[in-house]
Design a protein around this motif. Sequence first.
Motif, short mmCIF file in Angstrom:
data_model
loop_
_atom_site.label_atom_id
_atom_site.label_comp_id
_atom_site.label_asym_id
_atom_site.label_seq_id
_atom_site.Cartn_x
_atom_site.Cartn_y
_atom_site.Cartn_z
N MET A 53 0.82 -1.20 0.00
CA MET A 53 0.00 0.00 0.00
C MET A 53 0.86 1.26 0.00
SD MET A 53 -3.25 -0.53 -0.16
CE MET A 53 -3.82 1.07 0.40
N ALA A 54 1.91 1.28 0.83
CA ALA A 54 2.78 2.44 0.91
C ALA A 54 3.49 2.68 -0.42
CB ALA A 54 3.80 2.24 2.04
N MET A 55 3.99 1.62 -1.03
CA MET A 55 4.69 1.78 -2.31
C MET A 55 3.73 2.22 -3.42
SD MET A 55 7.58 -1.22 -2.47
CE MET A 55 6.43 -2.60 -2.32
N SER A 56 2.51 1.68 -3.41
CA SER A 56 1.55 2.07 -4.44
C SER A 56 1.14 3.53 -4.29
CB SER A 56 0.32 1.15 -4.40
OG SER A 56 -0.40 1.32 -3.19
N LEU A 57 0.94 3.99 -3.06
CA LEU A 57 0.60 5.41 -2.86
C LEU A 57 1.79 6.29 -3.19
CD1 LEU A 57 -1.43 7.53 -1.97
CD2 LEU A 57 -0.64 7.23 0.38
N ASN A 58 3.01 5.80 -2.94
CA ASN A 58 4.19 6.58 -3.27
C ASN A 58 4.30 6.80 -4.77
OD1 ASN A 58 6.52 8.03 -2.73
ND2 ASN A 58 7.48 6.39 -1.56
N LEU A 59 3.75 5.88 -5.56
CA LEU A 59 3.72 6.06 -7.00
C LEU A 59 2.89 7.27 -7.38
CD1 LEU A 59 4.36 5.05 -9.87
CD2 LEU A 59 2.40 3.51 -9.69
N THR A 60 1.78 7.49 -6.67
CA THR A 60 0.92 8.65 -6.93
C THR A 60 1.49 9.92 -6.32
OG1 THR A 60 -1.06 7.26 -7.03
CG2 THR A 60 -1.40 9.60 -6.63
N VAL A 61 1.90 9.84 -5.06
CA VAL A 61 2.33 11.04 -4.34
C VAL A 61 3.78 11.41 -4.67
CG1 VAL A 61 2.65 12.06 -2.05
CG2 VAL A 61 0.71 10.56 -2.48
N GLY A 62 4.67 10.41 -4.65
CA GLY A 62 6.08 10.71 -4.84
C GLY A 62 6.52 10.79 -6.28
N ILE A 63 6.03 9.88 -7.14
CA ILE A 63 6.45 9.85 -8.55
C ILE A 63 5.59 10.77 -9.41
CG2 ILE A 63 6.92 8.38 -10.53
CD1 ILE A 63 8.63 7.77 -8.06
N LEU A 64 4.27 10.69 -9.25
CA LEU A 64 3.37 11.55 -10.03
C LEU A 64 3.27 12.94 -9.44
CD1 LEU A 64 1.30 11.89 -12.32
CD2 LEU A 64 -0.43 10.92 -10.80
N GLY A 65 3.42 13.05 -8.11
CA GLY A 65 3.37 14.37 -7.48
C GLY A 65 1.97 14.87 -7.18
N GLU A 66 1.00 13.96 -7.07
CA GLU A 66 -0.38 14.34 -6.75
C GLU A 66 -0.78 13.73 -5.42
OE1 GLU A 66 -1.94 16.49 -8.32
OE2 GLU A 66 -1.27 16.50 -10.40
N LEU A 67 -1.43 14.52 -4.58
CA LEU A 67 -1.83 14.07 -3.25
C LEU A 67 -3.18 13.37 -3.30
CD1 LEU A 67 -1.34 13.95 -0.20
CD2 LEU A 67 -2.40 16.21 -0.01
N SER A 68 -3.20 12.09 -2.92
CA SER A 68 -4.43 11.31 -2.88
C SER A 68 -4.74 10.94 -1.44
CB SER A 68 -4.29 10.04 -3.73
OG SER A 68 -5.40 9.19 -3.56
N LEU A 69 -5.97 11.22 -1.00
CA LEU A 69 -6.39 10.90 0.37
C LEU A 69 -7.47 9.83 0.39
CD1 LEU A 69 -6.52 14.48 1.99
CD2 LEU A 69 -4.69 12.77 2.12
N GLY A 70 -7.63 9.11 -0.70
CA GLY A 70 -8.67 8.08 -0.74
C GLY A 70 -8.11 6.71 -1.07
N HIS A 71 -6.83 6.49 -0.76
CA HIS A 71 -6.19 5.24 -1.15
C HIS A 71 -6.80 4.04 -0.43
CE1 HIS A 71 -3.12 4.03 -3.88
NE2 HIS A 71 -2.52 3.26 -3.00
N ALA A 72 -7.31 4.25 0.77
CA ALA A 72 -7.95 3.14 1.50
C ALA A 72 -9.20 2.65 0.76
CB ALA A 72 -8.32 3.58 2.91
N GLY A 73 -9.81 3.52 -0.05
CA GLY A 73 -10.96 3.11 -0.84
C GLY A 73 -10.60 2.03 -1.85
N PHE A 74 -9.45 2.19 -2.52
CA PHE A 74 -9.00 1.16 -3.47
C PHE A 74 -8.63 -0.12 -2.73
CE2 PHE A 74 -7.55 5.19 -5.64
CZ PHE A 74 -8.63 5.25 -6.50
#
Length: 348
Positions: A53-74
């Motif tokens: 989960m941490a690595m997948s969110l890091n793909l959005t937040v760290g690599i893409l640079g967009e803040l997602s607050l609904g990752h628990a939904g996926f």
Amino acid sequence: MNRLKLDRSLRRDYLTYAFVIVAYVILQVFSGTKGFSPTLRGQLVPICAYVVMAMSLNLTVGILGELSLGHAGFMSVGAFSGAIAAAALQNAVPSPGLRLAIALVIGAIFAGIVGTVISVPVLRLNGDYLAIVTLAFGQIIKSLIENLYVGVDAAGLHFSFLKPHITLAQGGRMILNGPMGIPNIGKISTFLAGFILIMLTLFIIFNLVRSRAGRAIMALRDNRIAAESVGINVTKYKMMAFVTSAALAGAAGALFALGQNTIVAAKFDFNTSILILVFVVLGGLGNMFGSIIAAAALTILPEALRGFADYRMLIYAVVLILVMLGTNSPQLKGLLKKLVPGKKGEEV
């Protein structure tokens, strides 16, 4: 210079693979000894799920640079779709390993589909607006699952929404009972499956980042206007990163769910999204090795420090604030450059 930077980046990737393999071997060896507590043994599968989960969110937040607050939904989509699939296939697929593999794939596919649907309106936004909308979508997914009822009998799966009006043939049973969740889940998730999923996640993310698409995604992160001006398709590459992140989160959710006795939608709320974001920030944006360490450490600590369980989120919030202040401090950055020769800034 670019070749040196690439070699250093590849070396870091290989070290991350090596660390995960060594950690798995050590834990596998010690898990069979008397000194390895049953509590820690029971945490191995959740640790693997949270690491993914941490690595997948890091793909959005760290690599893409967009803040997602609904990752628990996926994660919840993957958890419930995977658990339903595993329960429905219990008689047709008697092998627990094969059933787990199918559940992980189904969890990833459904989460990827939901991610695709959500990405169409969401990725037109940026910054705080995107964070707010992803938070709203996470809550919507949670509410939908809380009002969904699923049963299975010889004829297949039966669904009902809002009310449990499902008529099942003799021998049929309810799988998902709305807000009561899925009880009596057969635990088929294993530490080996978690290890394989972590390695597969690393392989997908590292290869994506090193590819042409990955360079385009990072260009969008660094300067969207400049990237768009040279012909980079903003929607295409943002959706690629977002959907890949969602699919990996779905697989992690299925792994997590099939290692529990019961799961309810309330488990995958806003606090879970924030917890995963804490893993990413503490581990370092774009740093997969750091995400692994942070997710593993912060999953184990609550069990080791049960006396402070009521203050866990407060402690995380304070640590998060301190990290953000520290990483934006020119004095601290100057000190790090002195302590670490050759460090020119944050690396992806």
